[in-house]
Design a protein around this motif. Sequence first.
Motif, PDB file in Angstrom:
ATOM      1  N   GLU A 115      38.377  29.283  52.032  1.00 54.26           N
ATOM      2  CA  GLU A 115      38.369  28.846  50.648  1.00 54.26           C
ATOM      3  C   GLU A 115      37.287  29.571  49.846  1.00 54.26           C
ATOM      4  N   GLU A 116      36.133  29.799  50.442  1.00 50.35           N
ATOM      5  CA  GLU A 116      35.072  30.530  49.748  1.00 50.35           C
ATOM      6  C   GLU A 116      35.497  31.964  49.469  1.00 50.35           C
ATOM      7  N   TYR A 117      36.234  32.556  50.401  1.00 49.80           N
ATOM      8  CA  TYR A 117      36.752  33.913  50.153  1.00 49.80           C
ATOM      9  C   TYR A 117      37.723  33.909  48.982  1.00 49.80           C
ATOM     10  N   ARG A 118      38.636  32.946  48.956  1.00 46.39           N
ATOM     11  CA  ARG A 118      39.608  32.887  47.864  1.00 46.39           C
ATOM     12  C   ARG A 118      38.912  32.652  46.515  1.00 46.39           C
ATOM     13  N   GLU A 119      37.866  31.839  46.517  1.00 48.72           N
ATOM     14  CA  GLU A 119      37.118  31.609  45.285  1.00 48.72           C
ATOM     15  C   GLU A 119      36.437  32.897  44.813  1.00 48.72           C
ATOM     16  N   SER A 120      35.895  33.663  45.735  1.00 49.41           N
ATOM     17  CA  SER A 120      35.256  34.921  45.380  1.00 49.41           C
ATOM     18  C   SER A 120      36.277  35.897  44.807  1.00 49.41           C
ATOM     19  N   LEU A 121      37.444  35.952  45.425  1.00 49.90           N
ATOM     20  CA  LEU A 121      38.493  36.844  44.948  1.00 49.90           C
ATOM     21  C   LEU A 121      38.974  36.427  43.561  1.00 49.90           C
ATOM     22  N   ALA A 122      39.118  35.127  43.347  1.00 47.89           N
ATOM     23  CA  ALA A 122      39.547  34.633  42.043  1.00 47.89           C
ATOM     24  C   ALA A 122      38.495  34.953  40.972  1.00 47.89           C
ATOM     25  N   MET A 128      37.396  40.812  35.942  1.00 48.80           N
ATOM     26  CA  MET A 128      38.086  42.030  35.536  1.00 48.80           C
ATOM     27  C   MET A 128      39.033  41.757  34.368  1.00 48.80           C
ATOM     28  N   ASP A 129      39.666  40.597  34.371  1.00 51.52           N
ATOM     29  CA  ASP A 129      40.578  40.237  33.281  1.00 51.52           C
ATOM     30  C   ASP A 129      39.840  40.125  31.957  1.00 51.52           C
ATOM     31  N   ALA A 130      38.572  39.755  32.015  1.00 52.67           N
ATOM     32  CA  ALA A 130      37.777  39.560  30.802  1.00 52.67           C
ATOM     33  C   ALA A 130      36.946  40.791  30.430  1.00 52.67           C
ATOM     34  N   THR A 131      37.102  41.887  31.156  1.00 55.23           N
ATOM     35  CA  THR A 131      36.350  43.108  30.874  1.00 55.23           C
ATOM     36  C   THR A 131      37.079  43.924  29.821  1.00 55.23           C
ATOM     37  N   ALA A 132      36.551  43.919  28.609  1.00 52.40           N
ATOM     38  CA  ALA A 132      37.226  44.572  27.479  1.00 52.40           C
ATOM     39  C   ALA A 132      37.374  46.078  27.682  1.00 52.40           C
ATOM     40  N   SER A 167      34.619  46.056  42.176  1.00 52.28           N
ATOM     41  CA  SER A 167      35.425  44.855  41.943  1.00 52.28           C
ATOM     42  C   SER A 167      36.886  45.183  41.671  1.00 52.28           C
ATOM     43  N   GLU A 168      37.153  46.143  40.792  1.00 59.54           N
ATOM     44  CA  GLU A 168      38.554  46.499  40.572  1.00 59.54           C
ATOM     45  C   GLU A 168      39.134  47.195  41.794  1.00 59.54           C
ATOM     46  N   GLY A 169      38.272  47.919  42.527  1.00 59.91           N
ATOM     47  CA  GLY A 169      38.721  48.523  43.782  1.00 59.91           C
ATOM     48  C   GLY A 169      39.208  47.463  44.755  1.00 59.91           C
ATOM     49  N   THR A 170      38.513  46.317  44.804  1.00 59.38           N
ATOM     50  CA  THR A 170      38.958  45.204  45.643  1.00 59.38           C
ATOM     51  C   THR A 170      40.378  44.781  45.283  1.00 59.38           C
ATOM     52  N   LEU A 171      40.653  44.675  43.987  1.00 64.01           N
ATOM     53  CA  LEU A 171      41.980  44.232  43.538  1.00 64.01           C
ATOM     54  C   LEU A 171      43.041  45.289  43.813  1.00 64.01           C
ATOM     55  N   ILE A 172      42.681  46.561  43.693  1.00 62.51           N
ATOM     56  CA  ILE A 172      43.625  47.647  44.000  1.00 62.51           C
ATOM     57  C   ILE A 172      44.038  47.585  45.464  1.00 62.51           C
ATOM     58  N   TRP A 173      43.043  47.442  46.347  1.00 62.67           N
ATOM     59  CA  TRP A 173      43.352  47.442  47.783  1.00 62.67           C
ATOM     60  C   TRP A 173      44.006  46.141  48.225  1.00 62.67           C
ATOM     61  N   LEU A 174      43.746  45.054  47.520  1.00 61.43           N
ATOM     62  CA  LEU A 174      44.500  43.823  47.768  1.00 61.43           C
ATOM     63  C   LEU A 174      45.973  44.052  47.466  1.00 61.43           C
TER      64      LEU A 174
END
Length: 218
Positions: A115-122, A128-132, A167-174
């Motif tokens: 659960e802590e991992y999922r919270e970190s990922l979220a 990233m969603d809020a990075t203009a 951080s965005e690299g994490t989402l790319i590899w996910l």
Amino acid sequence: MDCQADQWIHPMNFLYTLSDHVAHFGLEHHESNDSRVPERTLVDPDVLRASAYLLPHEYVHSWNGKYRRPAGLAPDGKDGGFEKPMKGDMLWIYEGLTNYLGEILTPRSGLWTAEEYRESLAKTAAEMDATAGRTWRPLEDTTIAAQVLYGASSDYESYRRSVDFYSEGTLIWLEIDVTIRQLSKGAKSLDDFCRAFHGGPSGAPALKFTTSKMLWRH
């Protein structure tokens, strides 16, 4: 470790500093790392949770970034030397893939709960969603400007972006991991890719790869 080839095993030495009087960071080497955290990290659960991913991250660097290294970070295919500038355009692999795998290893090794991992990922996804700056500045531009962005102030950070290849690299590899699982109907995952790409005999770094060599040969 599921994503490490069995034949690629060597001793790993962790220099782990607990102090409030030094800078806090992690610095990777091929068979060791220098990681520095606040003094009470091991006795304060909240502080430990906040930095729990650090040692797994630096461990992954031993083979993603040191054993296998982007060509631009190994001029003329050799380690070290200052006669030629390094090119960081593949930091989304060097740091992004390391970040993703390191955060996965954190719950696998018991330092986080699932659960802590999922919270970190979220949290990463929300940030990233809020990075203009993502509306105008491509991620690759942050990689080639890393030497500037690492030491930049936080002023206008969201608009100009920072070292988002972590951080965005994490989402790319996910997304890559999920895509592999979907297309193989669950038979394969990013672990299989890592075993193929990072696999090899233990020993000196096997330097230099390009994006095309990494993504198409495996």
